[in-house]
Design an enzyme around this catalytic site. Structure first.
Site: not given
Length: 288
Positions: A32, A82, A119
């Protein structure tokens, strides 16, 4: 793998330069992030900014990063990149270093690349938006990178122990290790006892879709707060039952939006428009 496009900076006559950003990962089609970041650019009047998605795995990542030119402002990173991105960067921020995971890269004018992790503060911001400023204890369902970020976020709002429910002694040792590193008392319990987690003041579910569905029938009559990091499909059975019982629910879209708001600010230098980005995310999910 699609290589990082290159090219000259052909800004408009008024001097507004094109700037590029994108999300990388594998798989990436579900992301998204383009909807969120494009909505931010529209709300901020950044008409020359573009945001794309690229299917990039760990093997292809170095070549992509080498191909970044002066048009590029930054990257968003999802799994499995990551940690793979870290050796390719010039520096990383404190949050990223604390969990050895980077989800945001900013390219400076001189070409240096700095990694950060939105995050962690994104989780804290999502909880605070729902009124969760401090809790005496918490439970985490699952292990892995998202669970580590959850422990780092809980270090800022949890005044007591965090109990992690995991599968196997290796995962248990890993979670205790993150606790020691992040300054949080992490207790571990076997996954077979995971239903016990539901009585905690704050439960953070970091497991894949379906893993926690069986606990929906075990939600207590007066639950605390559930933070379920999933967002599609939504609500999960656990989140739906939690809300039915009157508990507060924070979802994966809340996390995605809040961390993206921080990414936009890091890349553009302007605060991300939370309302516009959330509306874009909700619309994108409805369209699926």
């Amino acid at each position: 793998m699609t290589p990082a496009p290159t090219g000259r900076n052909d800004g408009r006559a008024d001097g507004t330069a094109k700037r590029r950003a994108a999300v990388l990962g594998s798989p990436i089609a579900h992301s998204l992030s383009p909807a969120l970041h494009r909505a931010a650019y529209a709300a901020l009047g950044l008409g020359e900014w573009t945001y794309d998605r690229f299917e990039v795995d760990e093997a292809a990542l170095p070549a992509f990063v080498r191909g970044l030119d002066a048009d590029w402002a930054g990257l968003s990173l999802t799994m499995p990149l990551k940690r793979a991105i870290i050796p390719l960067l010039d520096s990383i921020g404190r949050d990223a270093a604390s969990v050895e995971a980077v989800n945001t890269v900013v390219r400076a004018e001189d070409g240096t690349l700095t990694g950060d992790n939105t995050d962690i503060p994104g989780m804290v911001a999502a909880l605070r938006e729902r009124g969760v400023e401090s809790v005496p204890s918490a439970a985490v369902l699952g292990a892995g990178a998202t669970a580590a970020s959850a422990v780092a976020a809980l270090a800022r709002i949890c005044t007591g122990p965090v109990t992690a429910y995991v599968r196997g002694p290796a995962r248990a040792a890993e979670m205790r290790g993150w606790g020691e590193r992040l300054g949080v008392e992490v207790l571990t319990r076997d996954w077979e006892r995971a239903a016990d987690a539901l009585t905690a003041p704050l439960v953070v579910a970091t497991t894949p879709a379906g893993s926690a569905d069986a606990f929906a029938d075990r939600v207590p009559d007066r639950p605390g707060t559930l933070f379920d990091v999933l967002y599609d499909p939504w609500p999960t059975p656990l989140a739906a039952r939690w809300a039915e019982r009157g508990g507060a629910v924070v979802g994966g879209l809340d996390l995605l939006v809040h961390q993206a708001v921080l990414q936009v600010e890091l890349m553009t230098g302007r605060p991300g428009p939370l309302a516009a980005m959330r509306a874009a995310g909700e619309a994108a999910l409805r369209a699926r």
